[in-house]
Design a protein around this motif. Structure first.
Motif, PDB file in Angstrom:
ATOM      1  N   TYR A   1       0.631  -1.371   0.306  1.00 17.41           N
ATOM      2  CA  TYR A   1      -0.032  -0.110   0.101  1.00 17.41           C
ATOM      3  C   TYR A   1       1.094   1.393  -0.020  1.00 17.41           C
ATOM      4  CZ  TYR A   1      -3.385  -3.565   0.513  1.00 17.41           C
ATOM      5  OH  TYR A   1      -4.112  -4.336   1.292  1.00 17.41           O
ATOM      6  N   ALA A   2       1.802   0.749   0.407  1.00 19.44           N
ATOM      7  CA  ALA A   2       2.985   2.146   0.997  1.00 19.44           C
ATOM      8  C   ALA A   2       4.086   2.441  -1.072  1.00 19.44           C
ATOM      9  CB  ALA A   2       3.725   2.190   1.810  1.00 19.44           C
ATOM     10  N   ILE A   3       4.229   1.429  -1.833  1.00 20.45           N
ATOM     11  CA  ILE A   3       4.662   1.208  -2.202  1.00 20.45           C
ATOM     12  C   ILE A   3       4.512   1.212  -3.605  1.00 20.45           C
ATOM     13  CG2 ILE A   3       7.385  -0.175  -3.163  1.00 20.45           C
ATOM     14  CD1 ILE A   3       7.785  -1.534  -0.301  1.00 20.45           C
ATOM     15  N   ARG A   4       3.676   0.405  -3.472  1.00 19.72           N
ATOM     16  CA  ARG A   4       2.651   0.470  -5.607  1.00 19.72           C
ATOM     17  C   ARG A   4       2.703   1.840  -5.626  1.00 19.72           C
ATOM     18  NH1 ARG A   4       2.193   0.602  -8.924  1.00 19.72           N
ATOM     19  NH2 ARG A   4       1.104   0.118 -11.081  1.00 19.72           N
ATOM     20  N   PRO A   5       1.611   2.921  -4.964  1.00 21.34           N
ATOM     21  CA  PRO A   5       1.472   4.055  -6.087  1.00 21.34           C
ATOM     22  C   PRO A   5       3.246   4.740  -6.218  1.00 21.34           C
ATOM     23  CG  PRO A   5       0.660   3.595  -3.783  1.00 21.34           C
ATOM     24  CD  PRO A   5       1.123   2.724  -4.045  1.00 21.34           C
ATOM     25  N   THR A   6       3.684   4.723  -5.867  1.00 23.55           N
ATOM     26  CA  THR A   6       5.143   5.486  -6.095  1.00 23.55           C
ATOM     27  C   THR A   6       6.225   4.958  -7.135  1.00 23.55           C
ATOM     28  OG1 THR A   6       6.436   3.433  -4.775  1.00 23.55           O
ATOM     29  CG2 THR A   6       5.511   6.100  -3.145  1.00 23.55           C
TER      30      THR A   6
ATOM     31  N   ALA B   1       0.337  -4.095 -17.255  1.00 23.01           N
ATOM     32  CA  ALA B   1      -0.996  -4.387 -16.283  1.00 23.01           C
ATOM     33  C   ALA B   1      -0.623  -5.049 -14.854  1.00 23.01           C
ATOM     34  CB  ALA B   1      -1.189  -6.607 -16.559  1.00 23.01           C
ATOM     35  N   ASP B   2      -1.296  -4.877 -13.662  1.00 22.00           N
ATOM     36  CA  ASP B   2      -1.494  -5.365 -12.057  1.00 22.00           C
ATOM     37  C   ASP B   2      -2.165  -6.491 -11.988  1.00 22.00           C
ATOM     38  OD1 ASP B   2       0.040  -2.929 -11.565  1.00 22.00           O
ATOM     39  OD2 ASP B   2      -1.414  -1.981  -9.647  1.00 22.00           O
TER      40      ASP B   2
ATOM     41  N   ASP C   1      -6.575 -13.793   5.541  1.00 21.48           N
ATOM     42  CA  ASP C   1      -7.355 -14.204   5.747  1.00 21.48           C
ATOM     43  C   ASP C   1      -8.401 -13.251   6.084  1.00 21.48           C
ATOM     44  OD1 ASP C   1      -7.161 -13.560   8.615  1.00 21.48           O
ATOM     45  OD2 ASP C   1      -8.194 -15.796   8.872  1.00 21.48           O
ATOM     46  N   ARG C   2      -8.148 -12.303   6.233  1.00 23.26           N
ATOM     47  CA  ARG C   2      -8.392 -10.535   5.991  1.00 23.26           C
ATOM     48  C   ARG C   2      -9.072  -9.883   5.234  1.00 23.26           C
ATOM     49  NH1 ARG C   2      -4.004 -10.125  10.627  1.00 23.26           N
ATOM     50  NH2 ARG C   2      -4.193 -12.173  11.805  1.00 23.26           N
ATOM     51  N   GLY C   3      -8.227 -10.017   3.703  1.00 23.46           N
ATOM     52  CA  GLY C   3      -9.570  -8.770   2.426  1.00 23.46           C
ATOM     53  C   GLY C   3      -8.510  -7.719   2.465  1.00 23.46           C
ATOM     54  N   PHE C   4      -8.619  -7.666   1.625  1.00 26.78           N
ATOM     55  CA  PHE C   4      -7.918  -6.289   0.586  1.00 26.78           C
ATOM     56  C   PHE C   4      -8.499  -4.738   0.837  1.00 26.78           C
ATOM     57  CE2 PHE C   4      -7.562  -5.737  -3.241  1.00 26.78           C
ATOM     58  CZ  PHE C   4      -8.743  -6.766  -4.066  1.00 26.78           C
ATOM     59  N   ASP C   5      -7.737  -3.605   1.021  1.00 31.46           N
ATOM     60  CA  ASP C   5      -8.174  -2.622   0.541  1.00 31.46           C
ATOM     61  C   ASP C   5      -8.037  -2.612  -1.177  1.00 31.46           C
ATOM     62  OD1 ASP C   5      -8.386   0.244   0.105  1.00 31.46           O
ATOM     63  OD2 ASP C   5      -6.913   0.584   1.240  1.00 31.46           O
ATOM     64  N   HIS C   6      -9.378  -2.151  -1.665  1.00 29.89           N
ATOM     65  CA  HIS C   6      -9.206  -2.337  -2.932  1.00 29.89           C
ATOM     66  C   HIS C   6      -8.763  -1.367  -3.973  1.00 29.89           C
ATOM     67  CE1 HIS C   6     -12.627  -4.969  -2.736  1.00 29.89           C
ATOM     68  NE2 HIS C   6     -11.871  -5.724  -2.278  1.00 29.89           N
ATOM     69  N   ALA C   7      -8.447   0.100  -3.171  1.00 27.15           N
ATOM     70  CA  ALA C   7      -8.060   1.314  -3.373  1.00 27.15           C
ATOM     71  C   ALA C   7      -6.187   0.940  -4.146  1.00 27.15           C
ATOM     72  CB  ALA C   7      -7.208   2.400  -2.440  1.00 27.15           C
ATOM     73  N   ILE C   8      -5.684  -0.844  -4.304  1.00 29.28           N
ATOM     74  CA  ILE C   8      -4.497  -0.957  -4.397  1.00 29.28           C
ATOM     75  C   ILE C   8      -4.953  -0.887  -6.061  1.00 29.28           C
ATOM     76  CG2 ILE C   8      -4.519  -3.325  -3.900  1.00 29.28           C
ATOM     77  CD1 ILE C   8      -1.481  -2.428  -3.107  1.00 29.28           C
ATOM     78  N   ILE C   9      -5.985  -0.725  -6.360  1.00 30.36           N
ATOM     79  CA  ILE C   9      -6.276  -1.183  -7.777  1.00 30.36           C
ATOM     80  C   ILE C   9      -7.164  -0.233  -8.497  1.00 30.36           C
ATOM     81  CG2 ILE C   9      -7.781  -2.478  -9.582  1.00 30.36           C
ATOM     82  CD1 ILE C   9      -8.508  -4.255  -7.360  1.00 30.36           C
ATOM     83  N   ASN C  10      -6.135   1.148  -9.483  1.00 31.10           N
ATOM     84  CA  ASN C  10      -5.882   2.028  -9.538  1.00 31.10           C
ATOM     85  C   ASN C  10      -5.881   2.306 -10.958  1.00 31.10           C
ATOM     86  OD1 ASN C  10      -5.967   4.401 -10.128  1.00 31.10           O
ATOM     87  ND2 ASN C  10      -4.393   5.539  -8.576  1.00 31.10           N
ATOM     88  N   PRO C  11      -6.629   1.942 -12.140  1.00 32.25           N
ATOM     89  CA  PRO C  11      -5.861   2.505 -13.755  1.00 32.25           C
ATOM     90  C   PRO C  11      -5.522   3.350 -14.202  1.00 32.25           C
ATOM     91  CG  PRO C  11      -9.130   2.893 -12.770  1.00 32.25           C
ATOM     92  CD  PRO C  11      -8.338   2.834 -11.544  1.00 32.25           C
TER      93      PRO C  11
ATOM     94  N   THR D   1       4.659  -4.717 -19.212  1.00 30.86           N
ATOM     95  CA  THR D   1       5.058  -4.344 -17.671  1.00 30.86           C
ATOM     96  C   THR D   1       4.224  -5.069 -16.621  1.00 30.86           C
ATOM     97  OG1 THR D   1       4.955  -2.057 -17.656  1.00 30.86           O
ATOM     98  CG2 THR D   1       7.120  -2.296 -18.388  1.00 30.86           C
ATOM     99  N   ILE D   2       4.296  -5.403 -15.816  1.00 33.15           N
ATOM    100  CA  ILE D   2       3.594  -6.347 -15.085  1.00 33.15           C
ATOM    101  C   ILE D   2       4.349  -6.148 -13.786  1.00 33.15           C
ATOM    102  CG2 ILE D   2       2.600  -8.589 -14.189  1.00 33.15           C
ATOM    103  CD1 ILE D   2       2.589  -9.555 -16.548  1.00 33.15           C
ATOM    104  N   CYS D   3       3.362  -5.975 -12.267  1.00 38.70           N
ATOM    105  CA  CYS D   3       3.221  -5.397 -11.811  1.00 38.70           C
ATOM    106  C   CYS D   3       2.804  -6.209 -10.671  1.00 38.70           C
ATOM    107  CB  CYS D   3       3.466  -4.197 -11.265  1.00 38.70           C
ATOM    108  SG  CYS D   3       3.175  -3.810  -9.412  1.00 38.70           S
ATOM    109  N   ASP D   4       3.323  -7.177  -9.572  1.00 45.79           N
ATOM    110  CA  ASP D   4       2.052  -7.593  -8.467  1.00 45.79           C
ATOM    111  C   ASP D   4       2.372  -7.708  -7.133  1.00 45.79           C
ATOM    112  OD1 ASP D   4       1.281  -9.737  -6.735  1.00 45.79           O
ATOM    113  OD2 ASP D   4       1.552 -11.221  -7.927  1.00 45.79           O
ATOM    114  N   PRO D   5       1.636  -6.627  -6.659  1.00 43.02           N
ATOM    115  CA  PRO D   5       1.779  -6.215  -5.735  1.00 43.02           C
ATOM    116  C   PRO D   5       1.829  -7.371  -4.267  1.00 43.02           C
ATOM    117  CG  PRO D   5       0.221  -5.357  -6.615  1.00 43.02           C
ATOM    118  CD  PRO D   5       0.463  -5.887  -7.142  1.00 43.02           C
ATOM    119  N   PHE D   6       0.831  -7.811  -4.577  1.00 35.84           N
ATOM    120  CA  PHE D   6       0.988  -9.138  -3.141  1.00 35.84           C
ATOM    121  C   PHE D   6       1.631 -10.437  -3.667  1.00 35.84           C
ATOM    122  CE2 PHE D   6      -2.628  -6.689  -2.774  1.00 35.84           C
ATOM    123  CZ  PHE D   6      -2.236  -6.195  -1.640  1.00 35.84           C
ATOM    124  N   MET D   7       3.352 -10.535  -4.366  1.00 35.21           N
ATOM    125  CA  MET D   7       3.835 -11.516  -5.289  1.00 35.21           C
ATOM    126  C   MET D   7       4.130 -12.574  -4.567  1.00 35.21           C
ATOM    127  SD  MET D   7       7.537 -10.300  -6.376  1.00 35.21           S
ATOM    128  CE  MET D   7       9.163 -10.194  -4.957  1.00 35.21           C
ATOM    129  N   GLY D   8       3.951 -12.967  -3.071  1.00 34.93           N
ATOM    130  CA  GLY D   8       4.466 -14.204  -2.581  1.00 34.93           C
ATOM    131  C   GLY D   8       5.470 -14.535  -2.687  1.00 34.93           C
TER     132      GLY D   8
END
Ligand SMILES: C[S@@+](CC[C@H](N)C(=O)[O-])C[C@H]1O[C@@H](n2cnc3c(N)ncnc32)[C@H](O)[C@@H]1O
Length: 234
Positions: free
Chosen positions: A23-28, A34-35, A67-77, A184-191
């Motif tokens: 959430y801190a890094i992706r917007p920068t 594609a995300d 198991d706690r979901g995620f903040d959808h705001a990380i999906i930014n068109p 270019t592809i970004c995976d912000p939750f890459m595991g």
């Protein structure tokens, strides 16, 4: 700012990997074609009856907060042409509503586990897992007709493979990368880096973020190995 690990030739890396908070890094990081993300799910990790002892991955999902979901705001068109988002059955209405409001078109797709856990836990047997592909103009799904099918069947990964409870199969990720437009592809939750491995094998450039240092180290090793394989084959 977190310093990334670079993989590939000096001066022309094929992957850039950040160990830190998405959430801190992706917007920068700016724009990607594609995300692709497999964010934390909303799932019930309790119950399981007599099968529970055969399902240690559920304990790990709970311990790691997956198991706690995620903040959808990380999906930014404004930062990507398309988004691929995996989710659990119970997240479908919310993720669908978010994507519908942000993108031109979208598809609901499923991958079918050929060897699902034989349990239902007051729900349905989890033999189908869902993901969405949403896109704006110019970033519509790509590939041969066979790649554009909505259902993809393959074996799921075992927990022991990479010590992570929700690693996606290589064949599935290869298929999804074939469907994604652009370079270019970004995976912000890459595991453990499954998206990155598929992206590198397909000749794309990849950026990944993972906050768990153990999974981050696994991702670095897997993506480095994928790059090395490609380099040796060239
Ligand atoms: C569902 S798993 C992804 C698994 C991946 N698809 C694979 O094949 O290995 C989600 C990952 O997101 C990571 N994660 C959760 N919240 C995060 C955050 N705020 N920033 C970065 N990573 C996060 C978790 O540690 C977990 O590894």
């Amino acid at each position: 700012m977190v310093t990334p690990v670079f993989i590939g030739p000096p001066g022309a890396p094929v992957a850039r990997l950040y160990c830190g908070d998405a959430y801190a890094i992706r917007p920068t990081l700016g724009w990607f074609d594609a995300d692709m993300m497999d964010p934390p799910y909303i799932i019930r990790t309790s119950g399981g009856g007599s099968f529970r002892k055969h399902r240690p991955y559920l304990d790990q999902i709970q311990e790691e907060g997956l198991d706690r979901g995620f903040d959808h705001a990380i999906i930014n068109p404004l930062l990507c042409g398309a988004a691929v988002v995996f989710c659990h059955n119970d997240q479908v209405p919310g993720v669908s509503a978010t994507l519908d409001g942000l993108f031109h078109r979208m598809a609901l797709l499923v991958w079918q586990k050929t060897t699902p856990m034989p349990v239902a836990n007051k729900h349905y047997v989890p033999e189908l897992e869902i993901y969405f592909h949403a896109w704006n103009r110019g970033y519509h799904p790509q590939g041969e007709l066979a790649d554009l099918k909505r259902v993809f069947a393959c074996r799921s990964r075992a927990l022991k493979d990479f010590g992570h409870p929700t690693v996606k199969p290589d064949a599935l990720m290869d298929k999804i990368v074939r469907n994604v437009a652009g370079q270019t592809i970004c995976d912000p939750f890459m595991g453990t880096g499954s998206t990155g491995v598929a992206a590198i094998r397909a000749g794309r450039t990849f950026t990944g973020i993972e906050h768990n240092p153990t999974h981050f180290a696994t991702a670095c090793a897997r993506i480095e190995a994928a790059w090395e394989e490609l380099r040796q084959a060239a």
